[in-house]
Design a protein around this motif. Structure first.
Motif, PDB file in Angstrom:
ATOM      1  N   ASP A   4       0.821  -1.212   0.000  1.00  0.00           N
ATOM      2  CA  ASP A   4       0.000   0.000   0.000  1.00  0.00           C
ATOM      3  C   ASP A   4       0.855   1.262   0.000  1.00  0.00           C
ATOM      4  O   ASP A   4       0.577   2.213  -0.736  1.00  0.00           O
ATOM      5  CB  ASP A   4      -0.924   0.010   1.219  1.00  0.00           C
ATOM      6  CG  ASP A   4      -1.853  -1.184   1.253  1.00  0.00           C
ATOM      7  OD1 ASP A   4      -2.320  -1.597   0.172  1.00  0.00           O
ATOM      8  OD2 ASP A   4      -2.105  -1.709   2.353  1.00  0.00           O
ATOM      9  N   THR A   5       1.888   1.262   0.854  1.00  0.00           N
ATOM     10  CA  THR A   5       2.683   2.474   1.042  1.00  0.00           C
ATOM     11  C   THR A   5       4.143   2.115   1.220  1.00  0.00           C
ATOM     12  O   THR A   5       4.478   1.121   1.883  1.00  0.00           O
ATOM     13  CB  THR A   5       2.210   3.264   2.284  1.00  0.00           C
ATOM     14  OG1 THR A   5       0.792   3.451   2.218  1.00  0.00           O
ATOM     15  CG2 THR A   5       2.887   4.623   2.356  1.00  0.00           C
ATOM     16  N   ARG A  26       1.503  -2.756   4.321  1.00  0.00           N
ATOM     17  CA  ARG A  26       0.342  -3.346   3.667  1.00  0.00           C
ATOM     18  C   ARG A  26      -0.678  -3.727   4.726  1.00  0.00           C
ATOM     19  O   ARG A  26      -0.329  -4.296   5.768  1.00  0.00           O
ATOM     20  CB  ARG A  26       0.726  -4.584   2.844  1.00  0.00           C
ATOM     21  CG  ARG A  26      -0.462  -5.162   2.074  1.00  0.00           C
ATOM     22  CD  ARG A  26      -0.064  -6.258   1.077  1.00  0.00           C
ATOM     23  NE  ARG A  26       0.606  -7.364   1.717  1.00  0.00           N
ATOM     24  CZ  ARG A  26       1.817  -7.806   1.378  1.00  0.00           C
ATOM     25  NH1 ARG A  26       2.499  -7.196   0.427  1.00  0.00           N
ATOM     26  NH2 ARG A  26       2.359  -8.833   1.998  1.00  0.00           N
ATOM     27  N   ASP A  27      -1.949  -3.372   4.476  1.00  0.00           N
ATOM     28  CA  ASP A  27      -3.052  -3.705   5.385  1.00  0.00           C
ATOM     29  C   ASP A  27      -2.787  -3.209   6.800  1.00  0.00           C
ATOM     30  O   ASP A  27      -3.106  -3.889   7.793  1.00  0.00           O
ATOM     31  CB  ASP A  27      -3.309  -5.208   5.395  1.00  0.00           C
ATOM     32  CG  ASP A  27      -3.755  -5.732   4.037  1.00  0.00           C
ATOM     33  OD1 ASP A  27      -4.378  -4.952   3.282  1.00  0.00           O
ATOM     34  OD2 ASP A  27      -3.462  -6.901   3.731  1.00  0.00           O
ATOM     35  N   GLU A 432      -2.472   4.492   7.870  1.00  0.00           N
ATOM     36  CA  GLU A 432      -3.244   5.639   7.368  1.00  0.00           C
ATOM     37  C   GLU A 432      -2.577   6.929   7.823  1.00  0.00           C
ATOM     38  O   GLU A 432      -2.290   7.096   9.024  1.00  0.00           O
ATOM     39  CB  GLU A 432      -4.683   5.590   7.889  1.00  0.00           C
ATOM     40  CG  GLU A 432      -5.524   6.785   7.470  1.00  0.00           C
ATOM     41  CD  GLU A 432      -6.898   6.809   8.119  1.00  0.00           C
ATOM     42  OE1 GLU A 432      -7.639   7.783   7.910  1.00  0.00           O
ATOM     43  OE2 GLU A 432      -7.217   5.847   8.847  1.00  0.00           O
TER      44      GLU A 432
END
Length: 466
Positions: A4-5, A26-27, A432
């Motif tokens: 994800d990042t 991730r997640d 996040e």
């Protein structure tokens, strides 16, 4: 597999050293750490440009309550936490009756309004609550309990209740059976001495911070600290001492731990950086710097910094209190002030940038240690594979003057008007980004209540020797 990042170009700070590396997320979890070229591609790349990356702060000492509805306080004050790089708060709850009557509703508000993750301590005031401690642990997972040994007379502005030694003695019997995350937490101020000295100071016309400190001097804390250690030793109960202000506590804890006792000290940024004779605080109006225990002097501060360096003080908590000052007069003002947004830049400015402690010590005392003590590690408190992607990117050169436009708290700060360096540029909670460049991005209810992890049976209680 794409992640994800990717957080690249950062200098990762751990209790054991600083390394240049990238982090893959991730997640909501950290899945890899290493050279950027060795990590998978990512949907989003965050370039830290050589800045320091610390684990998200775990603040062990937060009060969320007061004169405003919890629905408002939980959202606004945890937004301020995100600004300060705090990704998990351990908050104190109290009840005038059984917690079974009051806490479920508060728990639901926390689920729907928090912006950062949370866990709880209970403030215990009655023998009924003491007898229910095992049930609180079983039903709510709460295993840390705070007791006010003194300093608050009946009718005090915030309604705190002082307990006697018998209640504390019985409570320690219950807490010692709760396992490795069971803590008896004590507010150390002698009740009768504070009452007597406050009367004397008021009779002489004392009406400022210096007079307030005179009304609750260092020895009222020292006496109760020694008594708490003695009672905990009798009951073989682990002891956690929040908001330590006095230098003698460092040697008292050191002696106790050398004898195999479990005594953990916490201090707060305001005790490390502010003094009772601060003219700036006095000019801000009645009670802005009023806090219990009271602010001390530079000699005590020097000993607190030594305690942090040497490891006898294990944690730093904000003691964040969202209370408005009412302007009715110094003695009528409620003690406490907002501190979530400023705790990290205060410690960086007064500690790291002045050579008192290292960045590694910041990661240890403000993330790693509180996470381990309260059952959050390794999910929280660390930059390592498998941990939650909780982190804060700081710029040690970034300076800002403390004020409501910076802290985004509606409540006064004792550091108002002070330029601090080392403010967070970005805060990430479980993968996040919840704060970036002055803007809080998380929504109320995105924070979670974090359960304790299973203890590592090989470590036992002697966590500080690991």
């Amino acid at each position: 597999m794409q992640v994800d990042t990717l957080i690249k170009g950062g200098r990762l700070v751990t209790p054991h050293g600083i390394v240049d590396a990238a982090i893959a997320v991730r997640d909501g979890r950290i899945t890899a750490i290493g050279d950027e070229d060795s990590l998978p591609a990512a949907a989003e790349v965050i370039d830290c440009a050589g800045k320091y990356v610390l684990p998200g702060l775990v603040d062990p000492h937060v009060h969320l309550g007061g004169g405003r509805p919890l629905t408002e306080i939980f959202a606004s004050e945890t937004a301020s936490a995100a600004i300060g790089g705090v990704t998990t708060v351990l908050q104190y709850r109290r009840s005038g009756t059984s917690f079974f009557e009051t806490f479920p509703a508060e728990l639901e508000v926390a689920r729907t309004r928090m912006l950062v993750d949370t866990q709880f301590h209970f403030i215990i005031a009655t023998m009924e609550q003491v007898e229910e401690i095992p049930k609180y642990a079983e039903e709510f997972g709460v295993t840390s309990f705070k007791f006010y040994m003194g300093g608050y007379e009946p009718g005090n502005p915030i309604g705190l209740v002082t307990v006697n030694d018998a209640l504390l003695y019985v409570a320690m019997e219950r807490i010692r059976e709760l396992g490795p995350y069971g803590w008896c937490m004590v507010h150390c101020e002698d009740d009768s001495l504070v009452s007597h000295l406050t009367s004397c100071v008021k009779a002489r016309g004392g009406n400022d911070l210096a007079a307030y400190t005179e009304s609750r001097p260092d020895f009222v804390e020292e006496q109760d600290l020694l008594r708490a250690i003695w009672l905990a030793d009798l009951q073989n109960c682990p002891l956690y001492v929040p908001h330590t202000t006095v230098g003698m506590a460092v040697d008292a804890a050191a002696e106790s731990r050398r004898k195999g006792r479990t005594v953990v000290l916490e201090t707060c940024p305001h005790y490390l950086a502010l003094t009772a004779d601060d003219e700036r605080l006095a000019a801000q109006g009645p009670g802005v710097g009023k806090v219990a225990p009271a602010l001390r002097d530079t000699e005590h501060q020097a000993e607190l910094w030594r305690g942090l360096r040497e490891g006898w003080i294990s944690t730093i908590g904000s003691d964040h209190v969202p209370i408005a000052k009412n302007g009715r007069g110094f003695w009528e003002e409620a003690p406490g002030f907002a501190g979530l947004a400023t705790m990290l830049p205060v410690v960086l400015t007064e500690g790291v940038l002045r050579g008192r402690i290292t960045l590694e010590k910041v990661a240890e005392t403000m993330s790693y240690n509180p996470a381990r003590l309260f059952g959050l590690y390794p999910r929280k408190g660390a930059l390592q594979v498998g941990s939650d992607a909780d982190l804060v990117v700081i710029d040690l050169d970034r300076e800002a003057v403390v004020g409501p436009e910076v802290t985004q708290s509606e409540f006064p700060s004792a550091f108002e008007g002070i330029p601090l360096r080392g403010w967070p540029e970005l805060t990430m909670r479980r993968g996040e980004v919840i704060y970036r460049d002055g803007e809080v991005l998380a929504q109320p209810g995105s924070g979670r209540i974090v359960e304790k992890v299973a203890p590592d049976s090989t470590k036992g209680r002697n966590w500080h020797a690991a």
